[in-house]
Design a protein around this motif. Sequence first.
Motif, PDB file in Angstrom:
ATOM      1  N   PHE A 406      -6.986 -17.148  -2.103  1.00  0.00           N
ATOM      2  CA  PHE A 406      -5.654 -17.559  -2.217  1.00  0.00           C
ATOM      3  C   PHE A 406      -4.774 -16.698  -2.784  1.00  0.00           C
ATOM      4  O   PHE A 406      -3.473 -16.444  -2.258  1.00  0.00           O
ATOM      5  N   TYR A 407      -5.001 -16.097  -3.853  1.00  0.00           N
ATOM      6  CA  TYR A 407      -4.393 -15.127  -4.627  1.00  0.00           C
ATOM      7  C   TYR A 407      -4.053 -13.935  -3.727  1.00  0.00           C
ATOM      8  O   TYR A 407      -2.907 -13.408  -3.786  1.00  0.00           O
ATOM      9  N   PHE A 409      -4.028 -13.583  -0.598  1.00  0.00           N
ATOM     10  CA  PHE A 409      -3.003 -13.866   0.543  1.00  0.00           C
ATOM     11  C   PHE A 409      -1.545 -14.050   0.031  1.00  0.00           C
ATOM     12  O   PHE A 409      -0.822 -13.478   0.780  1.00  0.00           O
ATOM     13  N   ALA A 410      -1.641 -14.777  -1.087  1.00  0.00           N
ATOM     14  CA  ALA A 410      -0.276 -14.990  -1.795  1.00  0.00           C
ATOM     15  C   ALA A 410       0.464 -13.777  -2.147  1.00  0.00           C
ATOM     16  O   ALA A 410       1.621 -13.576  -1.858  1.00  0.00           O
ATOM     17  N   ALA A 411      -0.292 -12.879  -2.609  1.00  0.00           N
ATOM     18  CA  ALA A 411       0.338 -11.571  -2.993  1.00  0.00           C
ATOM     19  C   ALA A 411       0.781 -10.727  -1.756  1.00  0.00           C
ATOM     20  O   ALA A 411       1.745 -10.352  -1.595  1.00  0.00           O
ATOM     21  N   ILE A 413       1.702 -12.073   1.308  1.00  0.00           N
ATOM     22  CA  ILE A 413       2.805 -12.811   1.681  1.00  0.00           C
ATOM     23  C   ILE A 413       4.014 -12.462   0.843  1.00  0.00           C
ATOM     24  O   ILE A 413       5.083 -11.920   1.430  1.00  0.00           O
ATOM     25  N   ARG A 414       3.765 -12.279  -0.551  1.00  0.00           N
ATOM     26  CA  ARG A 414       4.971 -11.901  -1.359  1.00  0.00           C
ATOM     27  C   ARG A 414       5.404 -10.638  -1.287  1.00  0.00           C
ATOM     28  O   ARG A 414       6.784 -10.444  -0.998  1.00  0.00           O
ATOM     29  N   TYR A 418       2.890 -10.185   6.418  1.00  0.00           N
ATOM     30  CA  TYR A 418       2.241 -11.224   6.941  1.00  0.00           C
ATOM     31  C   TYR A 418       1.211 -10.915   8.010  1.00  0.00           C
ATOM     32  O   TYR A 418       0.117 -11.575   8.032  1.00  0.00           O
ATOM     33  N   ALA A 421      -1.904 -10.705   6.045  1.00  0.00           N
ATOM     34  CA  ALA A 421      -2.401 -12.255   5.769  1.00  0.00           C
ATOM     35  C   ALA A 421      -2.889 -12.807   6.918  1.00  0.00           C
ATOM     36  O   ALA A 421      -4.178 -13.488   6.668  1.00  0.00           O
ATOM     37  N   VAL A 422      -2.393 -12.753   8.016  1.00  0.00           N
ATOM     38  CA  VAL A 422      -2.974 -13.466   9.195  1.00  0.00           C
ATOM     39  C   VAL A 422      -4.398 -12.936   9.623  1.00  0.00           C
ATOM     40  O   VAL A 422      -5.211 -13.561  10.034  1.00  0.00           O
ATOM     41  N   ILE A 425      -6.839 -14.131   7.511  1.00  0.00           N
ATOM     42  CA  ILE A 425      -7.193 -15.522   7.800  1.00  0.00           C
ATOM     43  C   ILE A 425      -8.060 -15.520   8.901  1.00  0.00           C
ATOM     44  O   ILE A 425      -9.087 -16.317   9.021  1.00  0.00           O
TER      45      ILE A 425
END
Lengths: 496, 522
Positions: A406-407, A409-411, A413-414, A418, A421-422, A425
């Motif tokens: 989570f962390y 991916f969050a970083a 995305i920030r 993108y 991140a995908v 995933i």
Amino acid sequence: MELGNLASLQAFYPELLLTAATLVIVLIDLLTSDKSWLGEVALISTSGALLLIGVGPLDGGAWLFRRMLVYDSFSIFFRALIALAALVAVWMSIGSQEVRRCEQGEYYSILLASALGMLLMTESANLLMAYLSLEFVSLTSYVLTGILRHNRRSQEAALKYLIYGGVASGTMIYGMSWIFGMAGSLDFMAINRALFATSHIPVLAVFIALVLILSGLGYKVASVPFHMWAPDVYEGAPIPITTFLAVGSKAAGFALMTRFFYPAISHLGPDGNWQPLNQVAWPQLLLVVCIITMTLGNLAALQQQNMKRMLAYSSIAQAGYALMGFVLLSNDGLIAMLVYLFAYYVMDAGAFLVVMIVANLTGSEDISAYRGLAWRRGGALLAISLTIFLLSLTGIPATIGFIGKFYVFAAAIRERFYILAVIGILNSVVSLYYYMRPVKAMFLEQPVDSVSAVTVEYWNYGLMGVLALATIFLGLYPPPIISFASNSLRFFISSS
Amino acid sequence: MPLTLLIFVPLLGAAAVLLQSEERSVWISAFIFSLIPLGWSLYLLAVFDPHASGYQFVEHFPWIPQFGISYHLGIDGISLFLILLTTILISLSLLYSGGGDIESRPREFCFLMLLLESALLGTFLALDLFLFYVFWEAMLVPMYFLIGIWGHGRKIYATFKFVLFTMLGSLLMLIAIIYVARAARGSLGYVTFDLPELYKIRLSATEARWLFAGFAIAFAIKVPLWPLHTWLPDAHTEAPTAGSVLLAGVMLKAGAYGFIRFAIPLFPAVAVEAIPVFMALGVIGIIYGALVAMVQPDLKRLIAYSSVSHLGFVTLGIFAFDTQGLEGAIYQMLNHGVSTGALFLLVGMLYLRRHTREIIEFGGLWSSVPIYASVFMVMMLSSIGLPGLNGFVGEFLILLGTYFSRKVAVYGAVTGLILGALYMMWAYERVMWGPLTKAANVTIADLDKREIAVMLPLVGLVLFMGLYPRPLLNRMQPSIDALLVRVKDAQAEVQREQVVASSGFLPESAGATVTADVRGSK
């Protein structure tokens, strides 16, 4: 603050303790005939080293030993992680039947020496020191991998490891010589000053040097294309050593890589973002490496029948996820990487521990040996724990692995990565497939041998319980580990 | 802490079940521990304020402050009844499963059922996106084992397919969740996962479209909308009876609930844009599900496909975006939970007696098991939507709501209704009427006391909800109206911006918004 040789010792207790313990174990080994308690000596010394890690003159940090090593929050995080990895490895060694059959004195002294090398890797602030500590870790790892002298797989693994390692570190030191040629110094801060001082640096030359250096570091963290050794070595080495290499060695590699690529050749902006050296495209290169690493690791893991091999490929993929935090060029990304590495330590060590317990029981590491484990008498706890670890490696919520993913991916995305991140995933979905295979075997298939009960020593149960509870607890309540990681992201970079 | 209790009592029960060794005490303790949340949710229903539109019984504590994540629970008129549905169906499934449906490993079964209850309730209670995601994913794990261990036939294939499909959708949603929370920094000045706070943020149209897609795919897989439904027939057919009941009865509702609670209110403008898409998918689902159900030789698979059809109605009602439509959609969710849950239980009872579900194997059961056949008839008629039973109310409201906005969709939906009556009655005819041709069917036993005790509350609900829907609809209305106000506002704003854009002139305030958006997305 720059400490002299003697003054430096006050921040060097864990390393001193491990050095002493290594020598003491060799001596005891020579003097006594009953060697069954050497493991306990090693256990006490690694726990001692862990406790001593916070000791030191921490106000911002210090240079140790004439700027060879650096003592700061960042090194404390990684030293703690490595001491924890060594602790788990020693604990597992005491409960491992494989290890009981090999030479105790050599085994434990080299294991502690290897831990010492990893500690030094996390602290290195000088290319020479970096190379020496990395090579120290490699040499001890070769021996540890091949320590099962009568096992051909172990021997083959050690040889492969040695050959790959030799090539990689040779390449790396060649790259270092390029950097030395351009910067005129081996000191990380002096390199930084030299490279940022001139406006026209030889971009191509710096890039080539960095690629060459990456080969050595990439080999330590087992990223593509330097990952080839990992499956064979992980499979051939005794399981405690596999664990130690998978979590400890990888963490040390990430520590050194971060310290070199961030404070040494980048500048920290005021907003927590890092500026890489002008036009040197190492972040882009590492981005590609990161994507290929996780994808390849996951795809290769899909068809493995041997648990150790599967976890080896999975650990390659996991390095890819951690690299996601590394390539973002932001403090946020680096904190995510630290959290991820910590999560990885807990869950991967747990998974390997269960593999070891099952290997102790059945003598097999194949997934087929796990059939119906949950339904055998006494096997339920083992099966549930392994399920927890594997779900955590997949990144299912309520586990620490989810917090790590989570962390990261969050970083990503920030920082507007993108696509990255995908891809991460999609990789998680792929990984779900193979992580669930042992779970399927344990719960959904019938036991091959339902008569005999499963007996596990309390020693191994204890560690398994601690790791499983930590996986769940930190998954439900992560603030402690997140604040530990974010407080640790302070590099000591004052040049005075 | 009324809501935390609701989530944690089942967990406590799960632990308590593990300590039991005798089979009888396992079932009894599991049942008792499922009755506590049931009683508690009835109490919540009693004290629920029917006139308030906001969340009630709210609990709000910081959880991971570094990320702006909090432990935030609450109930409104939309989730209230879904929670009741969950607690009722879990208790009844446990009661039913104790009667011989689950022969092996009852302890582990009850453990997983209670774990599942906790996750399902958490999903409906969570008002923090992160917390919601945790529960949403946590449902998968017990369901994976329930299908994989106690299922039939190709159970391992079915359970893998189910988990992989759902995971793929929900991970994409995770990215969208993170993005929304990050975007809050632009509008609110801090990162937060708190749902009521996130209602306030502003996003650019492109951002909102992508994010809506991220949420919508996850929910559409769960609902499931055609063409993402392919996991459903396998999972529902191979699952043990209790698993099918909860899958169809509750889990599918989580998808529809996700649309109502998250996807639509967070991105109302996009949801309005997407009406034609979802209407079309809904109608296709209604007709496709009915047609495929018609030709199924397996009774359980037939009911599974009928779910695709019924959930198409729910989608239609949601995207009608008016009070009747949404009320109908939520009402239909409850109806489907009751009647399809009951049908799965009935098929399970039949399977226990004959060890087959092939329609061909039956015929003339009316004369050998009259009680069974009459209960089946009530549920069948409820599923078809006979006036006076619950199904009618939901379907009527949906059609009414949709008729005002999209007449075309109504024609399709009505065709589906007729097809639905057709396949259900045809199946009923083949199973229950005609001569008793198979010798095995002559001697089968009628419902026993336990089975009657399981079915009676469901029959009661079917009649009550069919005859007196007022108390339910009244409690839903304030929350639904609040949601619709949000949607209408967004719709109006989109139209205003279109007018402004077409006149080629940006007033100062709109210009300011645009720049704020740009900053916000950083």
